[in-house]
Each structure stands twice: as C-alpha cells, then as structure tokens.
Enzyme design. Sequence first.
Site, short mmCIF file in Angstrom:
data_model
loop_
_atom_site.label_atom_id
_atom_site.label_comp_id
_atom_site.label_asym_id
_atom_site.label_seq_id
_atom_site.Cartn_x
_atom_site.Cartn_y
_atom_site.Cartn_z
N GLY A 2 31.89 44.85 49.90
CA GLY A 2 31.08 45.10 51.21
C GLY A 2 31.74 45.57 52.29
N ARG B 4 28.82 47.90 45.00
CA ARG B 4 28.80 46.95 44.14
C ARG B 4 28.49 47.15 42.69
NH1 ARG B 4 29.60 42.90 47.39
NH2 ARG B 4 28.41 43.41 49.53
N ASP C 144 37.43 39.49 46.31
CA ASP C 144 38.34 38.91 43.98
C ASP C 144 36.94 39.44 43.27
OD1 ASP C 144 35.57 37.27 45.52
OD2 ASP C 144 36.48 35.50 45.29
N THR D 55 38.02 42.54 52.94
CA THR D 55 36.82 41.71 53.04
C THR D 55 36.36 41.45 54.21
OG1 THR D 55 35.10 39.81 52.26
CG2 THR D 55 37.66 39.91 51.14
N ASP E 222 34.91 38.90 55.05
CA ASP E 222 34.82 36.88 55.02
C ASP E 222 36.13 35.63 55.05
OD1 ASP E 222 32.49 37.79 54.61
OD2 ASP E 222 32.21 37.34 52.76
N ASP F 33 37.65 34.76 52.45
CA ASP F 33 37.16 34.09 51.42
C ASP F 33 38.15 34.14 50.24
OD1 ASP F 33 36.66 36.83 50.68
OD2 ASP F 33 34.74 35.44 49.80
N ARG G 39 29.35 34.85 53.21
CA ARG G 39 28.63 34.18 52.02
C ARG G 39 28.84 32.64 51.62
NH1 ARG G 39 27.72 38.64 48.34
NH2 ARG G 39 29.32 39.66 49.17
#
Length: 320
Positions: free
Chosen positions: A11, A72, A103, A125, A127, A129, A171
Amino acid sequence: MKRIAVLTSGGDTPVMNAAIYSVVRTAASKGMTVFGIIRGYAGLIHGELTELLPQQVEYIVNKGGTIIKSARALEMLTEEGQKKAVKTLEDFGIEGLIVIGGDGSFKGARALTHLGVPAVGIPGTIDNDIAYTDYTLGFDTAVSTAAREIDRIRTSMLSHDRICVVEVMGRHCGDVALHVGVASEADYILVPEVKFDLDKVCEDILERKKNHREVSIIVLSEGAGDSEEIATAIKARTGLDIKSNILGYTQRGGEPTVFDRILAMRTGVRAVELLDEGQGGRVVGIRNNKIIDEDIDKALSRKKKFDTELYNDYLNMMNF
Ligand code: F6P
C-alpha cells in the site's frame, strides 16, 4: 557499490516520493547510479526498471503517491519469482536494493539478501504496524489527514445531533485509530488490540444523551470491525440517529507532513549508507528520535506492541 536500485511495494503512503528523493540524491552524492523499479517486486521480476537521475526527483518531496508505482506481488513469495528477481538485478549489474514498504515487502528483501543481493528496508506504510521502529513513513500524515476529516464530520454531526462511527485504516493495528481518536477528541476509540463491549458503549451513549450530549464520534479501526455493521447495531440498541463514514484512501494521499518528510530523508540517507558500507539484510527506522538500523530477521520476528500508555491516558481523560 556503484549501481543500486529502489522500489516501493505494498500500500502506498504520501511520503514514498520523499524517500525516493532522499535515496537518489544521497546515492548520487556518493557517485552511485540508481535505478527505479516500476511497480515494486512485479517490475523487478519482469525487468521493468528505469534510471533515476537527481533532477528527475526534484520537487517530488511534497507529492503523495510514488513516481515508480507500487504493487503487491504474490510471485515474490515463490522461489521462482525470487530467482527471476535476482536475475533482473544481475542483468542490470545492480549490486544492492532498497525496498520501501511494509513487513510483507521486507520478506522479499530478506529473501533477496539470502540469495546474495544485499537489500535494505525502509518502513513505508501508514499503518505503523512495524514493531522495531517508533514510526513508519506515512503514519503521521495519515493521522493528520484523518483527524482533520473528523473535525469536519463533527461540525455536521453537531448541526444534526447525530452520532458517527468513523472507520480509519489499519488492517491489524489500532495505531492510526488511537492517534486519530486522541487528536480529534473522539468519544470512543475501538481498536483490535482492546476488546470492547458494544452494550457498554450504547449505555454510555444513552447516558450522555440524558446529559444533553447528543453528539458522539466513535473512531473505529478497520481491524476492529465494520463501521456500517457497528452503526446498525448501535442504532438497533439505542434508537438514535447514527451514521457511518469510511475515510478510506484519503488517508493514503495528499501532501506529507513535515515530520514524515524529514523521517523519509533521514531513513533514505541511512539506507544508502548501509549499501555503501556493503551491508544488506538490514532495515532502518527511528527510535527515540534517533535513526537506527537492525538485522532484518530480528526486525521481522518482533511483535508490535499497542501503546497502552497513550490509550490509558485517553481513557483517564475521558473518565469524568
Ligand atoms: O497500507 C496499509 C493499508 O492501508 C491497510 O490499512 C489497508 O487495509 C490496506 O492497506 C488496503 O490497501 P489496498 O486496498 O491497496 O490493498
């Protein structure tokens, strides 16, 4: 190293271009040639590369998206795809690779390093995360954008005495929701890391109404549920006027914040330095405002922790 390449994968974020800028300029200052791989690992596997000159990356720091596109590529998870990727790099005489992504994208960088091509990861990203770094590139911008959107949503809710469930990205990780919720004075923050009781939320909303506080903003992380379903469930239990709003891709676009731009510059510089030192299999990031790098295996084995301190501060602040 004399020839290196850069790709953006997964993304996108609003600050990928700033990282590309940093990589290309730093590499040029060290006399290296930089190739941009088009569409992430898909372009690497299928040989879609173009040389990136410093003048081509001028004035892109403030532009969202990625000039070399992102994708992706499931093929990169296969041994065959990885071997094709190595072949492309060999054909172009490329000695090292910088991967800007999350990741999942880092796993490709790890595979290439194990196959003999030193690769370095930059955490790109929205996120946030990724466990080894305090911040990922794009998170700050996404949070700022979403917080501003919620400010706008609130004015409309205030006009109509409504409740709104606002769904933000992330996500499996509640960091975007937590930071957006705190920054935009959300009344409730629902994240995947903390179990929530919708009955309790409904009771609380009804209690607020009794005290003439008709408007509530519920920030929902996409990993914690579906905003429409949650709005429907709250409406069924309270009978109140409730709307849902998914912020979606607005969070991944627009102009990057200054924090993100500087993070992109600093991590880009370090990534090139690592390749210049002949080091692959590393990821760069930021901890306590210091740029750090770490072994990619170690980084991928870390488990992301939820910021319970910030979450508890928020709960304490709301508890009156
Ligand atoms: O970039 C991460 C992320 O924004 C997640 O929060 C979200 O679930 C996902 O990407 C959606 O991306 P896409 O629709 O591009 O697959």
